[in-house]
Write an enzyme that holds these catalytic residues in place. Structure first.
Site, PDB file in Angstrom:
ATOM      1  N   ASP A 287      -5.456   4.373  -0.734  1.00 44.71           N
ATOM      2  CA  ASP A 287      -4.612   3.182  -0.561  1.00 44.71           C
ATOM      3  C   ASP A 287      -5.134   2.413   0.658  1.00 44.71           C
ATOM      4  O   ASP A 287      -6.323   2.506   0.972  1.00 44.71           O
ATOM      5  CB  ASP A 287      -3.137   3.602  -0.422  1.00 44.71           C
ATOM      6  CG  ASP A 287      -2.188   2.511  -0.908  1.00 44.71           C
ATOM      7  OD1 ASP A 287      -2.301   1.374  -0.418  1.00 44.71           O
ATOM      8  OD2 ASP A 287      -1.327   2.786  -1.771  1.00 44.71           O
ATOM      9  N   HIS A 310      -8.032   0.564  -0.117  1.00 44.79           N
ATOM     10  CA  HIS A 310      -7.573  -0.760  -0.515  1.00 44.79           C
ATOM     11  C   HIS A 310      -7.815  -1.804   0.581  1.00 44.79           C
ATOM     12  O   HIS A 310      -7.265  -2.893   0.537  1.00 44.79           O
ATOM     13  CB  HIS A 310      -6.098  -0.721  -0.907  1.00 44.79           C
ATOM     14  CG  HIS A 310      -5.853   0.032  -2.187  1.00 44.79           C
ATOM     15  ND1 HIS A 310      -4.622   0.114  -2.786  1.00 44.79           N
ATOM     16  CD2 HIS A 310      -6.697   0.750  -2.986  1.00 44.79           C
ATOM     17  CE1 HIS A 310      -4.711   0.839  -3.903  1.00 44.79           C
ATOM     18  NE2 HIS A 310      -5.962   1.243  -4.037  1.00 44.79           N
TER      19      HIS A 310
END
Ligand code: NAG
Ligand code: NAG
Length: 477
Positions: A287, A310
């Site tokens: 993430d 991310h």
């Protein structure tokens, strides 16, 4: 002595004479040497109490008796003044086994309890051992300042569901401390794979089904002057390292490592924290490499490598109609490789508050899907209600962002009722990673600001200046 005396006998006599002279007497007679070993002790003496004797090991025999005598005095002197050395509390001395199987939670609790009342103690998790530790809180309200948690060995999380009850928000927690340092070359291993998929669970009996609430591996809460340096945190069930309600935080030389497809495994998560410095760290996860949440200001991130992951994100802010204020954020001199986004601001519809004064500078991207993004319609569940209210975004500078993208170079989706203002771009150079495939042009919606240089690709969609209508919503922070 005549030169008929064998050298071995000469050395022997030297030993006897040194041992016979008390260090005090000897030092008075040889004050210049006393200063010498004092200085040596000052350099070497203040750490690793357990290794003190080995650091002052007597050198191999030589005929140079002066050198030998000096060394001998060092040994005597350093063992006679232990009070000046800060105390070290080794978890092994409190019953930890470190075999990776025995539950060492009680030993960690005991070592902390013994150390915490003092000023400047070290809790040592020694190298060469693997400690199985259940959810644990190193709690500080009654502790002295300046505790060092020295992690050299490995701490692993339990993989059986019973250790986690009905779900707990963090595995290892430090709370309400002043001047806390977590350092070393050790590893915090979250054993997250049992959480990421429930493939380990026996679905027919529900045996070992992990709770739906997944823990953060290491959380630091309500503390001031926090340093985390050197350690590795890997395979967390959820976020790896979280700071919540902390002031004056420094993170450096930290490694986060978990697979790119592990769900919700943020690298470093900041919330309600002020004056934060993160640098020279390597973050690979599933993430956001760094996620900056509500209530953060004065955050500087530099020389960080991100990927997979991310990217570095401010938000998502304003979820469930909350107010979020984030200001004075700088991310510079960093790289993103194979990430979903590079530098991103994401807010939910319906929120309030503001993101102000953000600088993204000198960012290298490599095969990043969308390197530059503002998304005021962020929604990570299936469907989100439309709402005119928004977290305002203003004063965002992008300079010197270069490299390759795989989906879209720039994506600015701002609120209709509260457009983004003061978005400035300088020296943007983004090339498609595979030039043959379909490319998306830069996208802007309700985005105001300026291009200070020409860009590659051209970003023609930024609207110059300010929106003609004044904002429909009062912006407070
Ligand atoms: C942000 O920076 C500005 C300019 O340096 C300063 O005036 C302001 O107080 C800062 N805001 C916060 C919340 O730190
Ligand atoms: C929100 O608005 C968009 C654009 O007008 C629309 O496509 C979408 O269906 C709306 N969503 C909801 C939940 O009403």
């Amino acid at each position: 002595m005549s030169r008929m005396v064998p050298r071995a006998v000469l050395v022997y006599l030297v030993i006897i004479s040194v041992l016979a002279v008390s260090p005090g007497t000897w030092c008075r007679e040889h004050g210049h040497m006393r200063r010498g070993w004092r200085n040596a002790a000052a350099v070497h003496g203040n750490h690793h109490q357990r290794h003190r004797h080995s650091e002052h090991r007597v050198p191999r025999w030589t005929a140079n008796s002066i050198e030998f005598q000096e060394t001998k005095i060092q040994v005597l002197a350093s063992s006679s003044s232990p009070s000046s050395v800060p105390a070290t509390f080794n978890v092994l001395d409190f019953g930890a086994k470190g075999d990776g199987k025995t539950d060492d939670t009680k030993a960690f609790d005991a070592a902390w309890y013994a150390a915490c009342k003092l000023t400047g103690p070290t809790v040592l998790v020694p190298s060469g051992y693997t400690f199985l530790v259940k959810p644990i809180s190193f709690s500080g309200p009654n502790c002295g300042p300046n505790i060092v948690f020295q992690l050299e060995g490995k701490i692993i999380a339990p993989t059986g569901s019973q250790a986690w009850g009905s779900g707990i928000l963090q595995w290892i927690e430090f709370t309400k401390l002043s001047k806390i340092t977590i350092k070393g070359n050790g590893v915090i291993e979250g054993q997250g794979s049992v959480w990421w998929s429930n493939s380990m669970a026996d679905t027919t009996t529900g045996l070992n089904k992990m709770p739906s609430t997944k823990p953060t591996a290491l959380r630091i809460y309500g503390s001031t002057d926090v340093t985390v340096t050197g350690i590795t945190i890997q395979n967390s069930p959820q976020t790896h390292l979280k700071f919540d309600a902390c002031t004056n935080v420094q993170v450096s030389g930290v490694t986060v490592s978990s697979p790119g497809d592990s769900p919700n495994t943020d690298g470093i998560h900041l919330q309600n924290s002020k004056t934060v410095l993160i640098h020279d760290s390597s973050l690979a996860c599933g993430d956001d490499c760094v996620s900056i949440q509500m209530g953060c200001s004065d955050v500087l991130i530099h020389n960080v490598n991100c990927g997979p992951g991310h990217g570095i994100s401010i938000g998502g802010l304003g979820r469930d109609y909350t107010k979020a204020c984030v200001s004075n954020i700088t991310v510079r001199d960093s790289t993103m490789a194979n990430t979903l986004t590079g530098v991103r601001i994401k807010t939910w519809q319906g929120g309030s508050g503001a993101v102000q004064n953000v600088m993204f500078s000198n960012i290298r991207v490599s095969e990043v899907a969308t390197p530059i993004m503002i998304d005021q319609f962020y929604c990570d569940k299936g469907r989100c209600e439309n709402d005119t209210a928004a977290v305002a975004v203003s004063g965002v500078t992008y300079e010197n962002i270069r490299g390759t993208y795989t989906y879209q170079p720039v994506h600015f989706a701002c609120s209709d009722s509260l457009p983004c203002v003061g978005v400035s771009l300088t020296t943007i150079q983004l090339q498609q990673a595979q030039p043959s495939s379909h490319s998306n042009d830069p996208f802007c919606w309700e985005t105001y600001g300026e291009l200070k240089t020409t860009t590659v690709p051209p970003i023609g969609c930024i609207q110059k200046g300010k929106p003609s209508e004044s904002p429909s919503q009062l912006i407070t922070c």
